[in-house]
Motif scaffolding. Structure first.
Motif, PDB file in Angstrom:
ATOM      1  N   LYS A 153       0.858  -1.195   0.000  1.00  0.00           N
ATOM      2  CA  LYS A 153       0.000   0.000   0.000  1.00  0.00           C
ATOM      3  C   LYS A 153       0.888   1.236   0.000  1.00  0.00           C
ATOM      4  CE  LYS A 153      -3.611   2.282   2.801  1.00  0.00           C
ATOM      5  NZ  LYS A 153      -2.853   3.419   3.338  1.00  0.00           N
ATOM      6  N   MET A 154       0.801   2.023  -1.056  1.00  0.00           N
ATOM      7  CA  MET A 154       1.598   3.246  -1.178  1.00  0.00           C
ATOM      8  C   MET A 154       0.734   4.351  -1.744  1.00  0.00           C
ATOM      9  SD  MET A 154       5.220   1.803  -2.672  1.00  0.00           S
ATOM     10  CE  MET A 154       5.904   3.460  -2.790  1.00  0.00           C
ATOM     11  N   ALA A 155       0.820   5.530  -1.159  1.00  0.00           N
ATOM     12  CA  ALA A 155       0.027   6.665  -1.598  1.00  0.00           C
ATOM     13  C   ALA A 155       0.279   6.974  -3.070  1.00  0.00           C
ATOM     14  CB  ALA A 155       0.362   7.898  -0.754  1.00  0.00           C
ATOM     15  N   GLU A 215      -9.470   9.234  -1.564  1.00  0.00           N
ATOM     16  CA  GLU A 215      -8.097   9.279  -2.041  1.00  0.00           C
ATOM     17  C   GLU A 215      -8.017   8.990  -3.536  1.00  0.00           C
ATOM     18  OE1 GLU A 215      -3.709   7.289  -1.240  1.00  0.00           O
ATOM     19  OE2 GLU A 215      -5.203   7.267   0.341  1.00  0.00           O
ATOM     20  N   GLN A 216      -8.903   8.112  -4.038  1.00  0.00           N
ATOM     21  CA  GLN A 216      -8.900   7.848  -5.475  1.00  0.00           C
ATOM     22  C   GLN A 216      -9.305   9.094  -6.252  1.00  0.00           C
ATOM     23  OE1 GLN A 216     -11.602   4.529  -5.345  1.00  0.00           O
ATOM     24  NE2 GLN A 216      -9.972   3.035  -5.634  1.00  0.00           N
ATOM     25  N   THR A 217     -10.269   9.828  -5.740  1.00  0.00           N
ATOM     26  CA  THR A 217     -10.710  11.055  -6.404  1.00  0.00           C
ATOM     27  C   THR A 217      -9.621  12.124  -6.351  1.00  0.00           C
ATOM     28  OG1 THR A 217     -12.991  10.558  -5.798  1.00  0.00           O
ATOM     29  CG2 THR A 217     -12.504  12.817  -6.435  1.00  0.00           C
ATOM     30  N   LEU A 218      -9.060  12.353  -5.171  1.00  0.00           N
ATOM     31  CA  LEU A 218      -7.993  13.342  -5.033  1.00  0.00           C
ATOM     32  C   LEU A 218      -6.727  12.912  -5.780  1.00  0.00           C
ATOM     33  CD1 LEU A 218      -8.183  14.371  -1.274  1.00  0.00           C
ATOM     34  CD2 LEU A 218      -8.692  15.800  -3.255  1.00  0.00           C
ATOM     35  N   GLY A 219      -6.573  11.605  -5.947  1.00  0.00           N
ATOM     36  CA  GLY A 219      -5.346  11.086  -6.551  1.00  0.00           C
ATOM     37  C   GLY A 219      -5.056  11.634  -7.923  1.00  0.00           C
ATOM     38  N   ARG A 220      -6.090  12.067  -8.624  1.00  0.00           N
ATOM     39  CA  ARG A 220      -5.869  12.627  -9.957  1.00  0.00           C
ATOM     40  C   ARG A 220      -5.140  13.960  -9.910  1.00  0.00           C
ATOM     41  NH1 ARG A 220      -7.092   8.572  -9.383  1.00  0.00           N
ATOM     42  NH2 ARG A 220      -4.915   8.470  -9.901  1.00  0.00           N
ATOM     43  N   GLY A 221      -5.078  14.573  -8.730  1.00  0.00           N
ATOM     44  CA  GLY A 221      -4.382  15.853  -8.638  1.00  0.00           C
ATOM     45  C   GLY A 221      -3.216  15.851  -7.687  1.00  0.00           C
ATOM     46  N   VAL A 231       3.016  -9.814  -6.372  1.00  0.00           N
ATOM     47  CA  VAL A 231       3.134  -8.555  -5.645  1.00  0.00           C
ATOM     48  C   VAL A 231       2.127  -7.578  -6.243  1.00  0.00           C
ATOM     49  CG1 VAL A 231       4.600  -6.602  -5.065  1.00  0.00           C
ATOM     50  CG2 VAL A 231       5.547  -8.912  -5.033  1.00  0.00           C
ATOM     51  N   ASP A 232       1.213  -7.109  -5.416  1.00  0.00           N
ATOM     52  CA  ASP A 232       0.200  -6.142  -5.821  1.00  0.00           C
ATOM     53  C   ASP A 232       0.534  -4.790  -5.202  1.00  0.00           C
ATOM     54  OD1 ASP A 232      -1.039  -8.343  -6.904  1.00  0.00           O
ATOM     55  OD2 ASP A 232      -2.478  -8.572  -5.271  1.00  0.00           O
ATOM     56  N   VAL A 233       0.425  -3.725  -5.977  1.00  0.00           N
ATOM     57  CA  VAL A 233       0.664  -2.375  -5.448  1.00  0.00           C
ATOM     58  C   VAL A 233      -0.541  -1.499  -5.736  1.00  0.00           C
ATOM     59  CG1 VAL A 233       3.181  -2.502  -5.635  1.00  0.00           C
ATOM     60  CG2 VAL A 233       1.857  -1.654  -7.570  1.00  0.00           C
ATOM     61  N   THR A 234      -0.952  -0.726  -4.759  1.00  0.00           N
ATOM     62  CA  THR A 234      -2.066   0.201  -4.922  1.00  0.00           C
ATOM     63  C   THR A 234      -2.063   1.194  -3.777  1.00  0.00           C
ATOM     64  OG1 THR A 234      -4.471   0.402  -5.145  1.00  0.00           O
ATOM     65  CG2 THR A 234      -3.657  -1.293  -3.677  1.00  0.00           C
ATOM     66  N   ALA A 235      -2.754   2.303  -3.985  1.00  0.00           N
ATOM     67  CA  ALA A 235      -2.898   3.297  -2.914  1.00  0.00           C
ATOM     68  C   ALA A 235      -4.080   2.973  -2.014  1.00  0.00           C
ATOM     69  CB  ALA A 235      -3.079   4.693  -3.514  1.00  0.00           C
ATOM     70  N   THR A 236      -5.030   2.184  -2.527  1.00  0.00           N
ATOM     71  CA  THR A 236      -6.281   1.958  -1.781  1.00  0.00           C
ATOM     72  C   THR A 236      -6.653   0.481  -1.784  1.00  0.00           C
ATOM     73  OG1 THR A 236      -7.472   2.503  -3.827  1.00  0.00           O
ATOM     74  CG2 THR A 236      -7.202   4.264  -2.196  1.00  0.00           C
ATOM     75  N   PRO A 237      -5.949  -0.352  -1.020  1.00  0.00           N
ATOM     76  CA  PRO A 237      -6.261  -1.790  -0.993  1.00  0.00           C
ATOM     77  C   PRO A 237      -7.418  -2.090  -0.037  1.00  0.00           C
ATOM     78  CG  PRO A 237      -4.387  -1.362   0.402  1.00  0.00           C
ATOM     79  CD  PRO A 237      -4.798  -0.031  -0.178  1.00  0.00           C
ATOM     80  N   LYS A 238      -8.603  -1.655  -0.403  1.00  0.00           N
ATOM     81  CA  LYS A 238      -9.735  -1.786   0.509  1.00  0.00           C
ATOM     82  C   LYS A 238     -10.908  -2.500  -0.163  1.00  0.00           C
ATOM     83  CE  LYS A 238      -8.643   2.320   3.268  1.00  0.00           C
ATOM     84  NZ  LYS A 238      -9.138   3.624   3.780  1.00  0.00           N
ATOM     85  N   HIS A 239     -11.604  -3.325   0.630  1.00  0.00           N
ATOM     86  CA  HIS A 239     -12.843  -3.941   0.183  1.00  0.00           C
ATOM     87  C   HIS A 239     -13.953  -2.899   0.173  1.00  0.00           C
ATOM     88  CE1 HIS A 239     -11.151  -7.996   0.352  1.00  0.00           C
ATOM     89  NE2 HIS A 239     -10.631  -7.692   1.526  1.00  0.00           N
ATOM     90  N   GLU A 240     -15.108  -3.281  -0.381  1.00  0.00           N
ATOM     91  CA  GLU A 240     -16.227  -2.350  -0.458  1.00  0.00           C
ATOM     92  C   GLU A 240     -16.692  -1.876   0.911  1.00  0.00           C
ATOM     93  OE1 GLU A 240     -19.357  -3.857  -2.899  1.00  0.00           O
ATOM     94  OE2 GLU A 240     -17.972  -4.634  -4.394  1.00  0.00           O
ATOM     95  N   ASN A 241     -16.479  -2.703   1.937  1.00  0.00           N
ATOM     96  CA  ASN A 241     -16.902  -2.304   3.289  1.00  0.00           C
ATOM     97  C   ASN A 241     -15.852  -1.464   4.006  1.00  0.00           C
ATOM     98  OD1 ASN A 241     -14.922  -4.146   3.884  1.00  0.00           O
ATOM     99  ND2 ASN A 241     -16.259  -5.596   4.974  1.00  0.00           N
ATOM    100  N   GLY A 242     -14.763  -1.124   3.312  1.00  0.00           N
ATOM    101  CA  GLY A 242     -13.730  -0.276   3.890  1.00  0.00           C
ATOM    102  C   GLY A 242     -12.605  -1.035   4.561  1.00  0.00           C
ATOM    103  N   ALA A 243     -12.749  -2.354   4.723  1.00  0.00           N
ATOM    104  CA  ALA A 243     -11.706  -3.156   5.372  1.00  0.00           C
ATOM    105  C   ALA A 243     -10.502  -3.288   4.446  1.00  0.00           C
ATOM    106  CB  ALA A 243     -12.242  -4.529   5.732  1.00  0.00           C
TER     107      ALA A 243
END
Length: 893
Positions: free
Chosen positions: A139-141, A516-522, A327-339
């Motif tokens: 998980k990386m911003a 964070e996904q929305t803000l991530g574009r900027g 190896v998976d990389v993403t800024a938001t490794p979250k399930h739909e329930n936020g976990a």
């Protein structure tokens, strides 16, 4: 939920687990930190910290060599189109690969069951892991360099499998991108293996006795353009749908690529055809690692994404193997329930990335500014949200004016709720704002955030062109200054120049979108270094409430006055002050000569180095027990920290050759010698054998490598060889030829972080930024001196440096602090200093010599120099510059 008070602002600094962010008050750290971070991360951070502090004890020899190369060795990058610079990986990147190496080499993790022992919460169970293979989530911003981590993982896996007989890793790689935009970005990095050679991913040949660059033989296959000619050494870069098992997966209109849905299945051919079944190819090879970018969408065993990777693993199992690594990389490794995904092993949250200026700071309107915005009661979308659009355009326009001074384009990004309103907003922007006429790019997206093939009705070539336009909007030759999109653009749209986001829609949980996904574009930064950058976020109350939800992840949103008469959300611009009509730029300009370098390094002289004359301080040769001989410890001389440890097995014999190779490579790197390993190795060997220990020793004696790892021996050898090499290779040319002249008025504008400055009347620049309080006080004093006509700080943007020989004999350059021009026309170069260091004297001697050289040049220049120490200046501040010259030391000796 603020950051720990000791959290460092340097993104390269090693982060102690005790200062990492967690979502609670600092008073709860002792009792709650482990439970409030991703379940595996809290314990793994401590394990990896101990691993790092031990010099990577327990890792394979290949892993230790690579980790030392990446994070201990210094790297000077010399691009073709710019000045050289020192490169360091962010700590977030370092910690991610260190964690993966530790889990694989030391903890020997083979499947999810092995990860459960690092659960700090006691709430993770085996059923939370759908896979049966070795899989790690990083998980990386957004904007913190996930692709660089993937490049390190790939190189580590390749070399481990190549050099380590028992390695469980692989030399074939399936690199998965979620969409065309991400694939194109990765392709630029991987094509021609660019990222591996531009970044210091690959050690130099000879490092630790390996020919790394020669052995790194890999072929890139993109999408279905596959021509496999060897069983290993392949990188398959693709979108995940290319490896679907077509018999099990039905195409739908919501697929990432809808071509199969609308036009039917693709024909397949042999592996040497231009279009092949990539899924069949990757299932047919015997070793494979999966590297998955922007991977938050594949953690669902019901989806074809997961089933495809599972099928590849099962195919390998049937052949007696396994999928070696995912190896998976993403800024938001979250399930739909936020976990958060249980597989998360490393975490660099957005709050830390913002604090370290790795990404932009989101800035929201303050309460007073928000109160001025009204949602009008009308059915026309643009009339209803006219206040929000106008504020967004105003903020963009202010930022654009500032960034234009540094020749950067600012981008406005507007999000709407449907395609009809998207088109209406685009038309409104162009109609009401002349500077946006014919400069708005409209993109319709699906609910996934992908460019929408179906709703737009565009042909494939039009869609490809649309993607190119969106990806290239930062470029100066792009006509577009704004993007209007339904929802947002998907991860992977990594444009850096978004300065303003306007949100005209609400979000809800069913949208499966995170703030964070929305803000991530900027969030991606426009400028390098530690410069603080900002992105203004404007939107409807519902949109702003959604964005503020990111505060639960610790992000402290900045609120600022916006609108007419407020400053732009942009860094400070330092530029020639042509806007101040009271300044006569011609009169304030300072011209200085540029001389040819006086010193150079003659690499061919290395062969003339006589080991018998190297000025060495002998150390005692010690006798160690058999157990002590098995542990070879190398320590950094500057910090005393362990750089690496070589531990031999019971039957092993220490190999002095590898130890000598380490010293040789260290000298080549420290002295920036571009070649000469074979020559220098022989010199190091002779000095160690005949002189380091006061007499001739037996290099084959097991005590020898252990003696060489002792700090006293290491320091003596490196100091002696460095001095001997410098004395031999650093030569003075005596050349005082004037090659060019510089004028300060030609300096290009540049950005600096927000800080104190002096707005001087007598400087050609609009701001004088100081590296210290002394420099600011000195600038104010210069501005008030009657005999000073003009002065200027010598910024990095000013092409003026002096080459000199450091106190240790090494060749380097330095930049003095100020240029000063007096009312009588004489020029001075001024160096200010708080605490003196060992290189002050040689710097001043070189400056004195430079002044003499320009005085004897043709035509001659009269330039003097002054050294200003802080204590002397604050205690005995003179009333004129002439008094400064009279009263301060000029290092005449």
């Amino acid at each position: 939920m603020a950051l720990h008070p000791d959290f460092p602002t340097d993104p390269h600094a090693v982060l102690d687990p005790s200062v990492r962010w967690f979502p609670a008050d600092e008073a709860l750290r002792e009792v709650a930190a482990n439970r409030l971070t991703p379940p595996l991360v809290a314990e793994l951070r401590k394990k990896v910290q101990a691993f790092r502090d031990s010099g990577y004890e327990g890792a394979s020899e290949t892993s230790r060599a690579l980790l030392h190369w990446w994070f201990v060795e210094e790297h000077l990058i010399a691009p073709h189109d710019g000045p050289s610079f020192r490169f360091k990986y962010y700590f977030a990147q370092r910690e991610a690969i260190e964690t993966i190496v530790w889990l694989t080499d030391v903890a020997k993790v083979q499947d999810p069951a092995d990860l459960l022992r690092y659960d700090a919460t006691g709430e993770v169970s085996r059923k939370m892991f759908d896979e049966d293979w070795r899989r790690y989530m990083v998980k990386m911003a957004t904007g913190s360099g996930k692709t660089k981590v993937l490049s390190l993982v790939l190189a580590w896996s390749f070399f481990s499998k190549t050099y380590e007989a028992d390695s469980p890793l692989a030399r074939n790689f399936l690199v998965i991108a979620p969409n065309i935009i991400v694939l194109d970005r990765i392709r630029k990095d991987f094509e021609g293996l660019t990222i591996f050679f531009q970044d210091p991913v690959l050690p130099e040949n000879g490092f630790r006795g390996r020919n790394w660059r020669d052995d790194f033989q890999l072929t890139l296959h993109v999408q279905d353009d596959v021509r496999v000619r060897q069983p290993t050494g392949n990188i398959f870069l693709t979108n995940i749908h290319r490896v679907y098992d077509g018999a099990d997966v039905e195409a739908t209109a919501e697929d990432e690529d809808t071509m199969d849905y609308f036009f039917g299945k693709r024909p397949t051919g042999a592996t040497n055809d231009s279009k092949v079944d990539l899924g069949e190819v990757v299932r047919d090879i015997d070793e494979l690692a999966v590297l998955n970018d922007e991977a938050h969408h594949v953690h669902d065993k019901k989806l074809a994404w997961f089933k495809s990777i599972q099928d590849i693993h099962n195919q390998l199992v049937q052949k007696g193997g396994v999928l070696s690594l995912q190896v998976d990389v993403t800024a938001t490794p979250k399930h739909e329930n936020g976990a958060i995904f249980a597989q998360t092993v490393s975490d660099y949250p957005l709050v830390e990335a913002i604090a370290q200026d790795v990404v932009k700071h989101p800035v929201l309107p303050d309460a007073a500014s928000r109160d001025k915005l009204e949602e009008h009661q009308t059915t026309r979308f643009t009339d209803r949200y006219a206040d929000f659009l106008e504020l967004g355009v105003l903020e963009w326009r202010k930022a654009a004016a500032e960034h234009a001074k540094a020749r950067k384009k600012a981008i406005l990004f507007v999000m709407t709720n449907d395609t009809k309103n998207c088109d209406e907003v685009a038309a409104w922007l162009e109609r009401h704002n002349p500077d946006l006429a014919d400069a708005v790019l409209t993109i319709h997206t699906k609910k996934t955030g992908e460019v929408s093939e179906a709703s737009s009705g565009k042909a494939a070539d039009e869609l490809a062109d649309l993607r190119r336009q969106a990806n290239g909007i930062d470029r100066a030759d792009s006509p577009f200054k704004a993007i209007v999109s339904v929802l947002m653009l998907k991860e992977g749209w990594d444009v850096k120049n978004v300065t303003t986001i306007v949100g005209l829609r609400a979000y809800s949980g069913k949208n499966k979108v995170l703030p964070e996904q929305t803000l991530g574009r900027g969030l991606r930064k426009m400028y390098g270094g530690g410069l603080e950058e900002r992105v203004s976020v404007v939107g409807t109350p519902d949109f702003m409430e959604f964005i503020e939800g990111i505060q639960q992840d610790g992000v402290e949103l900045e609120r600022s006055a916006m609108g007419t008469g407020t400053p732009p959300a942009a860094p400070l611009v330092v530029e020639v002050d042509t806007e101040d009509e009271s300044k006569d730029i011609d009169a304030l300009d300072i011209e200085m000569p540029v001389l040819a370098p006086r010193y150079r390094r003659e690499y061919h002289n290395l062969g003339d180095l006589d080991p018998a004359t190297v000025p060495i301080h002998p150390v005692t040769y010690q006798r160690f027990s058999a157990e002590e001989q098995r542990e070879i410890v190398f320590k950094d001389m500057a910090t005393g920290g362990v750089t690496h440890t070589t531990r031999l097995d019971g039957a092993g014999v220490a190999d002095h050759r590898r130890v000598l190779a380490w010293f040789t490579q260290r000298l080549l790197t420290d002295l920036r010698l571009v070649s000469g390993f074979d020559v220098l190795y022989g010199k190091v060997k002779a000095v160690v054998r005949d002189r380091l220990f006061g007499g001739t020793i037996d290099l084959e004696d097991p005590n020898t490598p252990r003696n060489l790892s002792e700090p006293a021996a290491t320091k003596s050898l490196l100091d002696a060889m460095t001095k001997g090499i410098n004395e031999l290779t650093v030569q003075e040319s005596g050349d005082a030829e004037i090659r060019d002249t510089i004028k300060l008025r030609t300096t290009r504008p540049f950005m600096v972080k927000s800080q104190d400055f002096v707005a001087a009347k007598k400087s050609v620049f609009n701001r004088t930024i100081g590296d210290s309080g002394l420099e600011l006080r000195f600038a104010e004093w210069l501005d008030g001196c009657a005999d000073v006509a003009s002065f200027a700080k010598v910024y990095l943007a000013v092409p003026f440096t002096l080459d000199y020989v450091k106190a240790d004999g090494d060749l380097s350059t330095y930049r003095p602090d100020f240029f000063v021009k007096l009312t009588d026309g004489k020029r001075y170069v001024v160096e200010t200093k708080g605490l003196e260091d060992v290189d002050v004297a040689p710097k001043m001697a070189r400056l004195k010599q430079w002044c003499e050289d320009v005085g004897h040049a043709s035509p001659p220049w009269e330039v003097g120099f002054v050294y200003v120490d802080e204590d002397g200046f604050d205690e005995h501040r003179p009333k004129s510059f002439a008094g400064l010259v009279e009263g301060f030391r000029e290092f005449q000796d």
